[in-house]
Structure formats: C-alpha cells, structure tokens
Design a protein around this motif. Structure first.
Motif, PDB file in Angstrom:
ATOM      1  N   ALA A 138       0.862  -1.162  -0.125  1.00 24.91           N
ATOM      2  CA  ALA A 138       0.040   0.076  -0.078  1.00 24.91           C
ATOM      3  C   ALA A 138       0.783   1.166  -0.216  1.00 24.91           C
ATOM      4  CB  ALA A 138      -0.908  -0.084   1.162  1.00 24.91           C
ATOM      5  N   LEU A 139       2.109   1.172   0.672  1.00 23.62           N
ATOM      6  CA  LEU A 139       2.968   2.411   0.892  1.00 23.62           C
ATOM      7  C   LEU A 139       3.346   2.688  -0.555  1.00 23.62           C
ATOM      8  CD1 LEU A 139       4.580   1.893   4.017  1.00 23.62           C
ATOM      9  CD2 LEU A 139       2.966   3.707   3.588  1.00 23.62           C
ATOM     10  N   GLY A 140       4.018   1.319  -1.385  1.00 27.69           N
ATOM     11  CA  GLY A 140       4.431   1.845  -2.634  1.00 27.69           C
ATOM     12  C   GLY A 140       5.688   2.484  -2.654  1.00 27.69           C
ATOM     13  N   GLU A 141       6.461   2.453  -1.891  1.00 31.76           N
ATOM     14  CA  GLU A 141       7.887   3.159  -1.940  1.00 31.76           C
ATOM     15  C   GLU A 141       8.724   1.955  -0.922  1.00 31.76           C
ATOM     16  OE1 GLU A 141       8.267   6.380   1.274  1.00 31.76           O
ATOM     17  OE2 GLU A 141       6.278   6.300   1.130  1.00 31.76           O
ATOM     18  N   GLU A 142      10.277   2.447  -1.036  1.00 31.78           N
ATOM     19  CA  GLU A 142      11.106   1.430  -0.564  1.00 31.78           C
ATOM     20  C   GLU A 142      11.204   1.691   0.917  1.00 31.78           C
ATOM     21  OE1 GLU A 142      15.923   0.840  -0.337  1.00 31.78           O
ATOM     22  OE2 GLU A 142      15.042   2.285  -1.740  1.00 31.78           O
ATOM     23  N   VAL A 143      11.059   0.771   1.741  1.00 32.11           N
ATOM     24  CA  VAL A 143      10.835   0.626   3.015  1.00 32.11           C
ATOM     25  C   VAL A 143      12.061  -0.224   3.708  1.00 32.11           C
ATOM     26  CG1 VAL A 143       8.221   1.460   3.239  1.00 32.11           C
ATOM     27  CG2 VAL A 143       8.771  -1.067   3.292  1.00 32.11           C
ATOM     28  N   PHE A 144      11.949   0.003   5.015  1.00 29.91           N
ATOM     29  CA  PHE A 144      13.013  -0.918   5.861  1.00 29.91           C
ATOM     30  C   PHE A 144      11.671  -1.932   6.662  1.00 29.91           C
ATOM     31  CE2 PHE A 144      16.102   2.029   5.460  1.00 29.91           C
ATOM     32  CZ  PHE A 144      17.144   1.447   5.283  1.00 29.91           C
ATOM     33  N   VAL A 145      11.876  -2.964   6.801  1.00 32.94           N
ATOM     34  CA  VAL A 145      10.935  -3.949   7.553  1.00 32.94           C
ATOM     35  C   VAL A 145      11.925  -4.640   8.480  1.00 32.94           C
ATOM     36  CG1 VAL A 145       9.236  -5.872   7.450  1.00 32.94           C
ATOM     37  CG2 VAL A 145       9.519  -4.272   5.583  1.00 32.94           C
ATOM     38  N   TRP A 146      11.143  -4.844   9.794  1.00 34.33           N
ATOM     39  CA  TRP A 146      11.954  -5.555  10.900  1.00 34.33           C
ATOM     40  C   TRP A 146      10.960  -6.073  11.793  1.00 34.33           C
ATOM     41  CZ3 TRP A 146      17.088  -4.675   9.708  1.00 34.33           C
ATOM     42  CH2 TRP A 146      18.139  -5.462  10.523  1.00 34.33           C
ATOM     43  N   GLU A 147      11.521  -7.058  12.797  1.00 32.24           N
ATOM     44  CA  GLU A 147      10.531  -7.489  13.623  1.00 32.24           C
ATOM     45  C   GLU A 147      11.088  -6.809  15.121  1.00 32.24           C
ATOM     46  OE1 GLU A 147      10.889 -11.630  13.916  1.00 32.24           O
ATOM     47  OE2 GLU A 147      10.485 -12.063  11.770  1.00 32.24           O
ATOM     48  N   MET A 148      10.029  -6.644  16.008  1.00 34.10           N
ATOM     49  CA  MET A 148      10.210  -5.944  17.140  1.00 34.10           C
ATOM     50  C   MET A 148      11.611  -6.203  17.941  1.00 34.10           C
ATOM     51  SD  MET A 148       8.911  -3.414  18.717  1.00 34.10           S
ATOM     52  CE  MET A 148       7.138  -3.288  18.340  1.00 34.10           C
ATOM     53  N   GLN A 149      11.501  -7.639  18.230  1.00 34.40           N
ATOM     54  CA  GLN A 149      12.441  -7.954  19.438  1.00 34.40           C
ATOM     55  C   GLN A 149      13.933  -7.987  18.689  1.00 34.40           C
ATOM     56  OE1 GLN A 149      11.919  -8.254  22.287  1.00 34.40           O
ATOM     57  NE2 GLN A 149       9.818  -8.003  22.035  1.00 34.40           N
ATOM     58  N   PRO A 150      14.405  -8.339  17.357  1.00 37.27           N
ATOM     59  CA  PRO A 150      15.609  -8.411  16.963  1.00 37.27           C
ATOM     60  C   PRO A 150      15.896  -6.781  16.691  1.00 37.27           C
ATOM     61  CG  PRO A 150      14.457  -9.987  15.873  1.00 37.27           C
ATOM     62  CD  PRO A 150      13.313  -9.339  16.712  1.00 37.27           C
ATOM     63  N   LEU A 151      14.934  -5.620  16.438  1.00 36.35           N
ATOM     64  CA  LEU A 151      15.368  -4.401  16.241  1.00 36.35           C
ATOM     65  C   LEU A 151      15.729  -3.835  17.691  1.00 36.35           C
ATOM     66  CD1 LEU A 151      15.414  -2.148  14.356  1.00 36.35           C
ATOM     67  CD2 LEU A 151      13.064  -1.392  15.239  1.00 36.35           C
ATOM     68  N   LEU A 152      15.021  -4.252  18.693  1.00 42.38           N
ATOM     69  CA  LEU A 152      15.373  -3.601  20.070  1.00 42.38           C
ATOM     70  C   LEU A 152      16.797  -4.234  20.516  1.00 42.38           C
ATOM     71  CD1 LEU A 152      11.981  -3.390  21.476  1.00 42.38           C
ATOM     72  CD2 LEU A 152      13.214  -1.707  20.215  1.00 42.38           C
ATOM     73  N   ALA A 153      16.879  -5.386  20.238  1.00 41.34           N
ATOM     74  CA  ALA A 153      17.976  -6.271  20.932  1.00 41.34           C
ATOM     75  C   ALA A 153      19.415  -5.966  20.189  1.00 41.34           C
ATOM     76  CB  ALA A 153      17.745  -7.680  21.072  1.00 41.34           C
ATOM     77  N   SER A 154      19.035  -5.564  18.931  1.00 37.69           N
ATOM     78  CA  SER A 154      20.481  -5.614  17.933  1.00 37.69           C
ATOM     79  C   SER A 154      20.815  -4.211  17.913  1.00 37.69           C
ATOM     80  CB  SER A 154      20.421  -6.285  16.595  1.00 37.69           C
ATOM     81  OG  SER A 154      19.364  -5.756  15.821  1.00 37.69           O
ATOM     82  N   LEU A 155      22.234  -4.096  17.487  1.00 36.15           N
ATOM     83  CA  LEU A 155      22.791  -2.818  17.172  1.00 36.15           C
ATOM     84  C   LEU A 155      22.565  -2.621  15.700  1.00 36.15           C
ATOM     85  CD1 LEU A 155      26.177  -2.625  19.154  1.00 36.15           C
ATOM     86  CD2 LEU A 155      23.975  -1.446  19.695  1.00 36.15           C
ATOM     87  N   PRO A 156      22.404  -1.467  15.061  1.00 37.34           N
ATOM     88  CA  PRO A 156      22.351  -0.990  13.677  1.00 37.34           C
ATOM     89  C   PRO A 156      23.635  -1.314  12.769  1.00 37.34           C
ATOM     90  CG  PRO A 156      22.870   1.049  14.882  1.00 37.34           C
ATOM     91  CD  PRO A 156      22.640  -0.059  15.915  1.00 37.34           C
ATOM     92  N   PRO A 157      23.792  -1.870  11.656  1.00 43.10           N
ATOM     93  CA  PRO A 157      24.712  -2.277  10.879  1.00 43.10           C
ATOM     94  C   PRO A 157      25.391  -0.906  10.518  1.00 43.10           C
ATOM     95  CG  PRO A 157      22.640  -3.300  10.041  1.00 43.10           C
ATOM     96  CD  PRO A 157      22.163  -2.218  11.184  1.00 43.10           C
ATOM     97  N   PRO A 158      26.572  -0.905  10.266  1.00 42.80           N
ATOM     98  CA  PRO A 158      27.356   0.112   9.976  1.00 42.80           C
ATOM     99  C   PRO A 158      27.267   0.808   8.659  1.00 42.80           C
ATOM    100  CG  PRO A 158      28.790  -1.664   9.855  1.00 42.80           C
ATOM    101  CD  PRO A 158      27.508  -2.236  10.140  1.00 42.80           C
ATOM    102  N   ARG A 159      25.701   1.188   8.347  1.00 46.61           N
ATOM    103  CA  ARG A 159      25.297   1.866   7.163  1.00 46.61           C
ATOM    104  C   ARG A 159      25.050   3.196   7.258  1.00 46.61           C
ATOM    105  NH1 ARG A 159      20.645  -1.195   4.076  1.00 46.61           N
ATOM    106  NH2 ARG A 159      21.178   0.646   2.700  1.00 46.61           N
ATOM    107  N   PRO A 160      25.398   4.140   6.587  1.00 43.94           N
ATOM    108  CA  PRO A 160      25.378   5.802   6.867  1.00 43.94           C
ATOM    109  C   PRO A 160      23.929   6.013   7.054  1.00 43.94           C
ATOM    110  CG  PRO A 160      26.547   5.333   5.060  1.00 43.94           C
ATOM    111  CD  PRO A 160      26.130   4.073   5.386  1.00 43.94           C
ATOM    112  N   LEU A 161      23.121   5.197   6.485  1.00 42.29           N
ATOM    113  CA  LEU A 161      21.687   5.691   6.796  1.00 42.29           C
ATOM    114  C   LEU A 161      21.049   5.121   8.059  1.00 42.29           C
ATOM    115  CD1 LEU A 161      19.003   6.962   5.537  1.00 42.29           C
ATOM    116  CD2 LEU A 161      18.571   4.991   4.554  1.00 42.29           C
TER     117      LEU A 161
END
Length: 681
Positions: A93-116
């Motif tokens: 429905a959004l029709g654009e590029e999005v990031f998709v993440w599950e709740m627990q992995p997102l809160l428990a992990s550090l972000p990858p070393p990507r500038p964005l």
C-alpha cells in the motif's frame, strides 16, 4: 487369559473416556477462540485485527496507514516494525522502499554500519534526517518499544516519528493512552485503533477509527494524550490537520532537571539550604535519600543563556550538583560518573557547560558548541634574578667574549701600526698601548699619535667603543629600574623536561579522560606524572607557592586568576603558559536521543549570531565587581612615584670593587717584595 485382562482393562477405563470426551468437546470452541484471539492481531498478512464481530475488510487498514503516512510524513524514511513478522500488505500500500524489521531483533541488536542506519550528530544548519517508525503491535508492545526506538542507537541524530496501529480497542484509545505513563509522555507519536461505532446504522460500517496524539509537555508542563480525529470508513479520510506539530515551541512551564558544577565564567552558583530528598536525579529509595543542596545560579554566561531560553520556550528549571562532585569520566563497565553519568542515566534532562569528547558523544548528545577552551597550565610567576651579576647581565656571554677578542685584536693592531710608522724607541710598550685602547672604551680622554694607519684603527675603535658603552649603560639602567626575571615554562615539553611536578583538579573531568586515553607519548608521560589537588583555589595556591604546574582549561584558569590571584597593582600572581593543547568545544550535554535538542540548538545559534555570548563573556571577565580585594605586599612602595636605589641594586659594583682590591692587594705586596730584594742585591 491375557486377552481377557486387556478387555477388562478397557472396560475399566471406558467410564473415564466419556467425561473426557465431553470436556474436550466443550473446550474445543473456547480453545479455538483463544487461539484466534491470540492470533487475530496478525490475521491476513500480519495486520492486527479482531475476532469479535465484523473484521475490517481487505485493504481498509492498509489504505488508512498508507494515506496517513503519505499526507503527514512525506519525505521520511519508513521503517515498519512488527511484533511478529513483517507486513506485506502495508508495504504494498505504501508503494515505496521501506525497511521492515521484527520488534525484538530491532530492539535487541545494534544497527549495521550503514550511513543511513547510523547517522552522525548534525550541528549545522541542514535539516536532520526524518525517520517514521510504523509499529504494528498491541498497545502494551508499543509502549515497551517507544523508548528503545526513539532513544536507541538506530538512526542516531535523526528526527524519529512514530505511527502505531494497535488493532481493536474495546475501550477509548485516548483513555488507554492517558493511563499509560510511557505512552502519554512520548513525543512525535500518533496511535490509531478501531472500535465499534455506537451510532452505526444498519447500512453503514460499524467500525470507528480513533486517532490519538501525545504531547510530553502540553498539560501544564506535563504529558498529555488527545483524541484528534475519528474516522468512519466510507466518509472523509483521516484528518487534514498536522498530526505531528512542533510540540517543543512551548513547554508550558515544564520544570527541567539540570545538573552542573562550578565553572566560571560560564556556570557559577551558591548552594541553598540542604534537605533530605529522594529525588530521582540522585537515585531512589534509601540510596537516593542523601543530603544535597539546591543551587541558585549567579550571574554567568550559562545563567544568562538559560534565562533567555526559558523565557522564549516557556519552561522552568531546578539545578543540582552530582553527588560525587565530578564532571564525569568513563568507568571500566562503560558507564560514566558525575554530570555525564546523570545525563546518561536520564536522572537529569540536561547539563550546563561540559567539554566535548569523542568518548562522551557515544553515550550522550551535545548541543551546539558555543566556545572553544583549550587546555594549558600555570606556574609560579617569574622571580627577579639575583643582582650579584647585574653588572655583567646587560650583555650576553657571547657579546662579552666578542668584546674581549676585539679589545685584544685592536690593541695588537694599533701597536703594530705604530711600530711600522715609527721605528724609533719612542713608541710605547705593548702594555701601555693596550691600556690606552681599553681606557678609551671607558670614555677616558687620550692623546693619540698622528699617522695614517694608526688613525684609521683608532677612529674605528672609538666609534665601536662609543656604541658598546652607551648600549651597556642603557641596559644597566633598565635592569636597575625593572629587574630581569627568571625564564618561564610555556610548552608541555618544557614542563616535562623541567624539575616541576604537575597535576589537575580532582573532578574526573574531560582533561583526565583525554590524558588517560591518549596514545601520544608526551601526553602519556604527563598522565603518568599527574598529582591531583582538591579544588581550584588549592591548585592555584600550590602552583603559586611551589614548583608545581596546574593543568586545566585556559579561560577557567584565567578568570579565577583575575578574580582572586591578582595584586592591587594589577599584577597576576601566576604565569599562564602561552601554548595550548587539547582544544575542546563547550556545550550542554543532553540525554541520548533528546527530542528538543534541535530547538535548543536553534536558540544557541540565535545567541551566537546576535553576538550576545561574546558580549556577555567580555562583560563578566572585565567586571570589577567580581574581583576579590587582595592585600598589597608593599603598599608604601606602590604609592611612591620614584624609588631610590638600595644596596641591593648596586651590590654588583661593590663586588667588583672588593674583588679588584682582593686581587690587586696581593699583587702590590708581591711587587714591593720583589723591588726590595732587587735593591738589596
């Protein structure tokens, strides 16, 4: 027999099977209903729906979410966070590029070393990165995720906004959010849910979508939740008015907790009466019930900044000291002490001036820097040199050596010239010629014999001796009027190579952390020789009265020297080195992911552009009212316009006289003895 036993056994169990079967039949619908209720939030591609009554038709919720995000958050990067698994329908429905993440992995992990995903702090004029978290989870899960998403390490420095769809609400969504402390104090958050419409008609859908926004500082300075729109499918879509207004234009009298230490001329204060308090700034329970003082800010740069910002943004504040009395350095476990630790643990909303370091920036946010204050050191003032050598000090030893060589060379040249021009015995001896040349440089009148070569030699020597004699007299007069001083230390290398000891103030500040973590050999040598002193005045007194160098921030040191360690005649009692090291910006420390940091940066930038900070700083530094009266060591001499020379001033001349007599006396006696023996023989 065996078969009979088995049959008997089955007959014995048959009466129990019938009740169990009936019980299973009764529980089966309940079990399926419970499972559906448990899974109902994630039916049809993972969307939260309800099993009671009519479910939202396919695409209704997805269209509501997509249209709201397109209308309210254009240009923001979308991150869909699901409690269980990603949602394909919302992505479509959004029709654009999005990031998709599950709740627990997102809160428990550090972000990858990507500038964005891991941006740096932005202190320029560019707008920060906008990130919209789309959370599809029940209300309690949303509450647990809020702080981790908005204050976590994902998209650091970005403007983080949240749109949460919580599914079916059996009560008022506004009331549910208002009862939850974490949700109602969230910022940049919009929550949506649907419930049954009480005024539904037979031909109209019975669903009513509620949209609630939160504001952390709106209700008399406290958190508040408000219902901004209700939408029934088939009618006008979600509200056109902004759902993410700037809630930090006005804090509505909210009281911020501030932590700081004395650092004139930026922060200065007086302590009010002590009281026992379990304030959350200093801990909870018995550990928090410690004696502490409320601070009343005095007129300093940060005080003027804080008052101007409080007036513009409509907030109040209470200021405390950290219990350990330290600025903050990193411990082995990664936590910080003092001011930085209080901000890191969210015990204080922000601090006043602190020095910027890379280590601190990993755990806190900074405002815009508004002053650059480097490290330097001070030592005892230069002392007058002994006056014993006052007669020879006007010239450097190299000059004296050159003068002696010139005297001998010119005397020899003049004697040789006289010999060549007049071969008779009437030419004076070499000793007489040498004394004649020497006497001329002391302005003694001499009778010079005429001759071509001798006249040229004498003319050049007279001009040379005149210049040397006048220069010597001028330098000697100046040294008697203003005695020369001992050399001073001005670089860190000179300090390390000297016989001085050195140290810093025992406050666990950035200077300690910088020297401790540095890999530069010179700084490591300085760190290994540190000797701490308890407070600023004690450090300055020790540096003034002993061979000790006090290392601290330049303006901080110079301001205190001007206030307390300057004589009545304006002479500083300490020498401040001319070189600097470890330049560092000064700003305010904010809690990690602080939502109103940009608003504070805007206020600081306005003060800088208007020149007010520079003006305030100059006013405070040159304010005579801040000076502490110092007793003059020689009040009578300070009043005299002229000072007579004392024996101490001319002791060098007496030493020359005594040494001359001491050498000439024995020589004269030796001459008498030799003369007597000659006549007797």
């Amino acid at each position: 027999m065996k078969s009979m036993k088995n049959n008997n056994h089955h007959k014995h169990r048959r009466p129990l099977q019938l009740p169990l079967l009936l019980l299973l039949l009764l529980l089966l619908p309940l079990s399926e209903s419970a499972q559906r209720a448990r899974r109902g939030w994630w039916a049809r591609g993972g969307l939260p729906v309800v099993v009671e009554g009519e479910e939202p038709p396919e695409g209704e919720v997805e269209d509501m979410i997509a249209s709201t995000l397109r209308r309210q958050l254009p240009g923001c990067h979308k991150v869909i966070v699901s409690d269980r698994h990603p949602v394909r329908n919302v992505m479509k429905a959004l029709g654009e590029e999005v990031f998709v993440w599950e709740m627990q992995p997102l809160l428990a992990s550090l972000p990858p070393p990507r500038p964005l995903l891991r941006t740096t702090h932005r202190q320029g004029g560019a707008a920060p990165l906008c990130v919209a978290f789309v959370i599809l989870a029940p209300l309690q899960v949303v509450a647990a995720a809020m702080e981790g998403l908005q204050r976590g390490e994902w998209f650091q420095g970005a403007r983080k906004l949240v749109f949460a769809y919580t599914g079916f609400a059996n009560t008022s969504l506004e009331a549910a959010v208002e009862r939850h402390a974490t949700l109602r104090s969230a910022y940049g958050t919009v929550l949506a849910a649907w419930t049954h419409s009480r005024e539904a008609k037979a031909s109209a859908p019975s669903r009513l979508y509620q949209v609630v926004t939160t504001c952390p500082y709106c209700k008399e300075g406290g958190p508040n939740a408000a219902l901004v729109d209700q939408w029934t499918p088939g009618t006008t879509h979600v509200t056109e008015k902004p759902l993410y207004p700037d809630t930090f234009k006005n804090f509505h009298g909210h009281q911020f907790k501030i932590v700081t230490l004395e650092y004139a001329p930026f922060s200065c204060y007086t302590k009010m009466e002590d009281k026992e308090d379990g304030d959350e700034m200093h801990g909870h329970g018995q550990e928090g019930r410690k004696r502490r003082s409320r601070l009343e800010l005095k007129d300093c740069v940060d005080t003027r900044m804080l008052r101007a910002m409080a007036t513009s943004l409509n907030f109040t504040y209470v200021v405390r000291e950290p219990l350990d009395g330290q600025w903050g350095y990193r411990l082995q476990n990664g936590s910080y002490t003092g001011v930085i630790g209080a901000v890191q643990r969210l015990e204080a909303d922000f601090s006043l001036n602190v020095a910027f370091t890379g280590d601190r920036e990993r755990v806190i946010d900074y405002t815009l820097g508004y002053y650059n204050d480097p490290l330097t050191f001070c030592t005892s003032p230069p002392r007058p040199l002994p006056r014993v050598l006052a007669l020879v000090r006007p010239f450097h030893p190299e000059v004296w050596a050159g003068f002696v060589v010139a005297l001998v060379a010119v005397g020899s040249l003049y004697y040789a010239a006289r010999k060549l021009e007049n071969s008779s015995s009437s030419v004076p001896s070499f000793l007489a010629t040498f004394l004649k040349i020497y006497g001329s440089c002391l302005t003694q009148s001499q009778k010079w014999e005429t001759g071509g070569v001798g006249r040229a030699v004498v003319g050049g020597w007279i001009l040379f001796s005149l210049v040397m004699f006048r220069s010597y007299v001028a330098m000697l007069t100046a040294s008697l009027a203003l005695p020369p001083l001992s050399p001073t230390l001005n670089t860190l290398q000179e300090l390390v190579d000297s016989d001085f000891s050195w140290g810093i103030q025992d406050q666990g500040a950035a200077d300690y952390q910088l020297l401790k973590t540095s890999t530069v050999p010179l700084y490591r040598q300085v760190y290994n020789g540190l000797q701490v002193c308890p407070d600023l005045d004690a450090c300055l007194v020790r540096a003034r009265d002993s061979r000790y160098a006090f290392i601290t921030w330049r303006l901080y040191m110079q301001d205190r020297i001007a206030i307390r360690f300057t004589s009545a005649t304006g002479e500083p009692q300490l020498h401040v080195a001319t070189s600097d090291f470890f330049p560092s910006e000064i700003g305010w420390a904010m809690t990690p992911g602080c939502p109103f940091r940009d608003k504070f940066n805007h206020q600081i930038r306005r003060l800088l552009e208007a020149g007010l900070l520079t003006r305030w700083l100059n006013q405070l530094i040159h304010d005579p009212g801040r000076r502490e009266a110092q007793e003059s060591e020689e009040p009578q001499q300070a009043e005299r316009s002229q000072q007579p020379l004392t024996l101490d001033h001319v002791q060098g001349a007496y030493y020359v006289l005594f040494i001359g007599y001491a050498l000439s006396g024995p020589l004269f006696l030796l001459e008498l003895v030799c003369f007597s023996r000659y006549h007797l023989s």
